[in-house]
Scaffold this motif. Structure first.
Motif, PDB file in Angstrom:
ATOM      1  N   LEU A  60      45.888  27.449  46.700  1.00 53.14           N
ATOM      2  CA  LEU A  60      45.380  28.825  46.798  1.00 53.14           C
ATOM      3  C   LEU A  60      45.942  29.729  45.699  1.00 53.14           C
ATOM      4  O   LEU A  60      45.244  30.590  45.151  1.00 53.14           O
ATOM      5  CB  LEU A  60      45.751  29.398  48.176  1.00 53.14           C
ATOM      6  N   PHE A  61      47.224  29.529  45.368  1.00 51.28           N
ATOM      7  CA  PHE A  61      47.850  30.429  44.385  1.00 51.28           C
ATOM      8  C   PHE A  61      47.337  30.169  42.969  1.00 51.28           C
ATOM      9  O   PHE A  61      47.299  31.076  42.152  1.00 51.28           O
ATOM     10  CB  PHE A  61      49.379  30.319  44.460  1.00 51.28           C
ATOM     11  N   ASN A  62      46.928  28.914  42.713  1.00 46.05           N
ATOM     12  CA  ASN A  62      46.283  28.644  41.419  1.00 46.05           C
ATOM     13  C   ASN A  62      44.962  29.396  41.345  1.00 46.05           C
ATOM     14  O   ASN A  62      44.599  29.947  40.299  1.00 46.05           O
ATOM     15  CB  ASN A  62      46.036  27.140  41.241  1.00 46.05           C
ATOM     16  N   ALA A  63      44.240  29.413  42.462  1.00 45.83           N
ATOM     17  CA  ALA A  63      42.954  30.122  42.488  1.00 45.83           C
ATOM     18  C   ALA A  63      43.181  31.616  42.272  1.00 45.83           C
ATOM     19  O   ALA A  63      42.508  32.251  41.446  1.00 45.83           O
ATOM     20  CB  ALA A  63      42.250  29.868  43.817  1.00 45.83           C
ATOM     21  N   ALA A  64      44.158  32.176  43.002  1.00 42.83           N
ATOM     22  CA  ALA A  64      44.426  33.616  42.904  1.00 42.83           C
ATOM     23  C   ALA A  64      44.814  33.975  41.468  1.00 42.83           C
ATOM     24  O   ALA A  64      44.359  34.991  40.925  1.00 42.83           O
ATOM     25  CB  ALA A  64      45.537  33.995  43.873  1.00 42.83           C
ATOM     26  N   CYS A  65      45.620  33.113  40.858  1.00 42.18           N
ATOM     27  CA  CYS A  65      46.068  33.358  39.481  1.00 42.18           C
ATOM     28  C   CYS A  65      44.873  33.316  38.516  1.00 42.18           C
ATOM     29  O   CYS A  65      44.710  34.215  37.690  1.00 42.18           O
ATOM     30  CB  CYS A  65      47.116  32.309  39.133  1.00 42.18           C
ATOM     31  N   ALA A  66      44.035  32.301  38.660  1.00 43.38           N
ATOM     32  CA  ALA A  66      42.902  32.162  37.725  1.00 43.38           C
ATOM     33  C   ALA A  66      41.902  33.306  37.893  1.00 43.38           C
ATOM     34  O   ALA A  66      41.313  33.773  36.920  1.00 43.38           O
ATOM     35  CB  ALA A  66      42.212  30.826  37.954  1.00 43.38           C
ATOM     36  N   LEU A  67      41.709  33.743  39.138  1.00 41.82           N
ATOM     37  CA  LEU A  67      40.711  34.788  39.397  1.00 41.82           C
ATOM     38  C   LEU A  67      41.311  36.190  39.266  1.00 41.82           C
ATOM     39  O   LEU A  67      40.609  37.186  39.392  1.00 41.82           O
ATOM     40  CB  LEU A  67      40.127  34.616  40.811  1.00 41.82           C
ATOM     41  N   LYS A  68      42.640  36.221  39.095  1.00 38.55           N
ATOM     42  CA  LYS A  68      43.376  37.486  39.004  1.00 38.55           C
ATOM     43  C   LYS A  68      43.129  38.360  40.239  1.00 38.55           C
ATOM     44  O   LYS A  68      42.790  39.549  40.141  1.00 38.55           O
ATOM     45  CB  LYS A  68      43.024  38.244  37.716  1.00 38.55           C
ATOM     46  N   VAL A  69      43.251  37.734  41.395  1.00 37.42           N
ATOM     47  CA  VAL A  69      43.134  38.497  42.651  1.00 37.42           C
ATOM     48  C   VAL A  69      44.347  38.175  43.520  1.00 37.42           C
ATOM     49  O   VAL A  69      45.038  37.180  43.303  1.00 37.42           O
ATOM     50  CB  VAL A  69      41.848  38.162  43.456  1.00 37.42           C
ATOM     51  N   ASP A  70      44.575  39.009  44.517  1.00 36.86           N
ATOM     52  CA  ASP A  70      45.629  38.747  45.472  1.00 36.86           C
ATOM     53  C   ASP A  70      45.174  37.598  46.382  1.00 36.86           C
ATOM     54  O   ASP A  70      44.004  37.566  46.772  1.00 36.86           O
ATOM     55  CB  ASP A  70      45.831  40.035  46.299  1.00 36.86           C
ATOM     56  N   PRO A  71      46.081  36.662  46.715  1.00 37.15           N
ATOM     57  CA  PRO A  71      45.662  35.551  47.589  1.00 37.15           C
ATOM     58  C   PRO A  71      45.016  36.022  48.891  1.00 37.15           C
ATOM     59  O   PRO A  71      44.128  35.346  49.439  1.00 37.15           O
ATOM     60  CB  PRO A  71      46.960  34.785  47.877  1.00 37.15           C
ATOM     61  N   LYS A  72      45.412  37.210  49.366  1.00 35.07           N
ATOM     62  CA  LYS A  72      44.828  37.676  50.632  1.00 35.07           C
ATOM     63  C   LYS A  72      43.321  37.937  50.516  1.00 35.07           C
ATOM     64  O   LYS A  72      42.592  37.812  51.484  1.00 35.07           O
ATOM     65  CB  LYS A  72      45.592  38.869  51.211  1.00 35.07           C
ATOM     66  N   GLU A  73      42.875  38.255  49.290  1.00 36.85           N
ATOM     67  CA  GLU A  73      41.426  38.460  49.078  1.00 36.85           C
ATOM     68  C   GLU A  73      40.661  37.162  49.336  1.00 36.85           C
ATOM     69  O   GLU A  73      39.533  37.167  49.823  1.00 36.85           O
ATOM     70  CB  GLU A  73      41.139  38.892  47.639  1.00 36.85           C
ATOM     71  N   LEU A  74      41.298  36.035  48.961  1.00 40.18           N
ATOM     72  CA  LEU A  74      40.623  34.735  49.093  1.00 40.18           C
ATOM     73  C   LEU A  74      40.704  34.216  50.518  1.00 40.18           C
ATOM     74  O   LEU A  74      40.003  33.284  50.895  1.00 40.18           O
ATOM     75  CB  LEU A  74      41.252  33.722  48.127  1.00 40.18           C
TER      76      LEU A  74
END
Ligand code: TLP
Length: 344
Positions: free
Chosen positions: A175-189
């Protein structure tokens, strides 16, 4: 000899600070709910993704299994991608241990499943059919080149699920790789899903452990299912301590792994005999196909291995490479030159 182990981000070793916290962690019997370090990790995890509660589990596989078993009874159905980890890499646990019917729908190259296809897969009231209960999505999507899945797509899946009375589980091992790549807070995902899993033992370098997050009632049921599966652990604060360091220190450095994955993809792009689609590389995972007929997959793996470069075969002529903590830009350059040399 230099070793560059690109088989997975699970091969990372705990950091110095993790080893120190493991040694100093206050512990107790977690089956009695008395391990203060586990409690801290569960609290931090649930807060991070804004869910009511969390449960520490030994592995991602067990976390996904527990989650599916909590959402579905025997004979009920889960809809998931045909490239999903739950379907391909978790030894059929949801069927074998939970009697849950797996209904696969093709994943798109970007890791999503088309919404109309999900909708078409949901069963109606026909007496012959199993009852659909759950949709599972994966973010980042391992088999789809580590694709990060947007919050907007997740919301769309959850909107459909809500409309049809289904739950959504997110396999967010990375999840944190996704948040980093999308530049969003993990809670958004994580916002719209009913339950999610994320792992400390992948890119975050902790030795063991994952966590499931969801509402209080779901997590209480999950605790019981974890016990049933033999996953109740005792003084596991010693491993949770590394998970806390993972959350505190390791999520903010993932961009380095993504930059290295891109460097690797661009480095091997154009090597005759190898095909890689660099446009798909958005996080820390990349796949390459061997198209040369001058050497076999085994020969390629052996030549690389003898130079200390380890990659993972994932198909008849397909390989996966994953960047992670402990691999620097020079390691990537060494891997590129070794691969180039092997294919000469
Ligand atoms: N994936 C491992 C292997 O099993 C393939 C890897 O090296 O990538 N969900 C996803 C998306 C995963 O990639 C994994 C691990 C899991 C769940 C399971 O986690 P563990 O290995 O902790 O059971």
């Amino acid at each position: 000899m230099r070793t560059v182990d690109l088989r997975s981000d699970t091969v990372t070793e705990p950091t110095r600070r993790m080893r120190k916290s493991i040694g100093e962690a206050p512990v107790g019997d977690d089956v009695f709910g008395e391990d203060p370090t586990v409690r801290r990790l569960e609290r931090s995890s649930s807060e991070l993704v804004e869910k009511e509660a969390a449960l520490f589990v030994p592995s991602g596989t067990m976390g996904n299994l527990i989650s599916v078993l909590c959402h579905c009874q025997r004979g009920e159905e889960v809809i998931l991608g045909d490239q999903s980890h739950i379907f391909l890499n978790e030894t059929g646990g949801v069927c074998a241990l939970g009697g849950v019917v797996v209904h696969t729908v093709p994943n798109e190259q970007d890791g999503t499943i088309s919404i109309p296809r999900i909708e078409a897969a949901i069963r109606g009231s026909d007496i012959h059919q199993p009852l659909t209960k759950l949709i599972c999505i994966e973010n980042t999507h391992n088999r789809c080149s580590g694709a990060p899945i947007s919050a907007a797509y997740t919301a769309e899946v959850c909107g459909l699920a809500q409309k049809r009375g289904l739950a959504v589980h997110l396999d967010g091992a990375r999840l944190f790789n996704a948040a980093c790549a999308l530049k969003v807070d993990p809670k958004e995902l994580a916002r719209d899903v009913d339950s999610l899993l994320f792992c400390f033992s992948k890119g975050l370098a902790a030795p063991v452990g994952s966590v499931i997050c969801g509402n209080r009632e779901f997590i209480e049921r999950a605790r019981k299912v974890r016990k049933m599966l033999g996953g109740g652990m005792r003084q596991c604060g010693v491993i949770a301590a590394a998970g806390l360091v993972a959350l505190e220190e390791m999520t903010t450095r993932l961009e380095e792994d993504h930059i290295n994955a891109r460097r690797l993809a661009e480095g091997i792009d154009g090597i005759p005999g190898l095909h890689v689609d660099t446009s798909l590389v958005k996080t820390n995972i990349l796949y390459a196909d061997l198209v040369a007929d001058t050497l076999s997959c085994k020969e390629l793996l052996d030549v690389l291995e003898s130079s200390g470069v380890r990659i993972l075969q994932t198909g008849p002529a397909r390989f996966r490479m994953v960047t992670h903590y402990g691999i620097g830009a020079e390691d990537i350059d060494y891997a590129v030159e070794t691969i180039r040399g092997a294919l000469k």
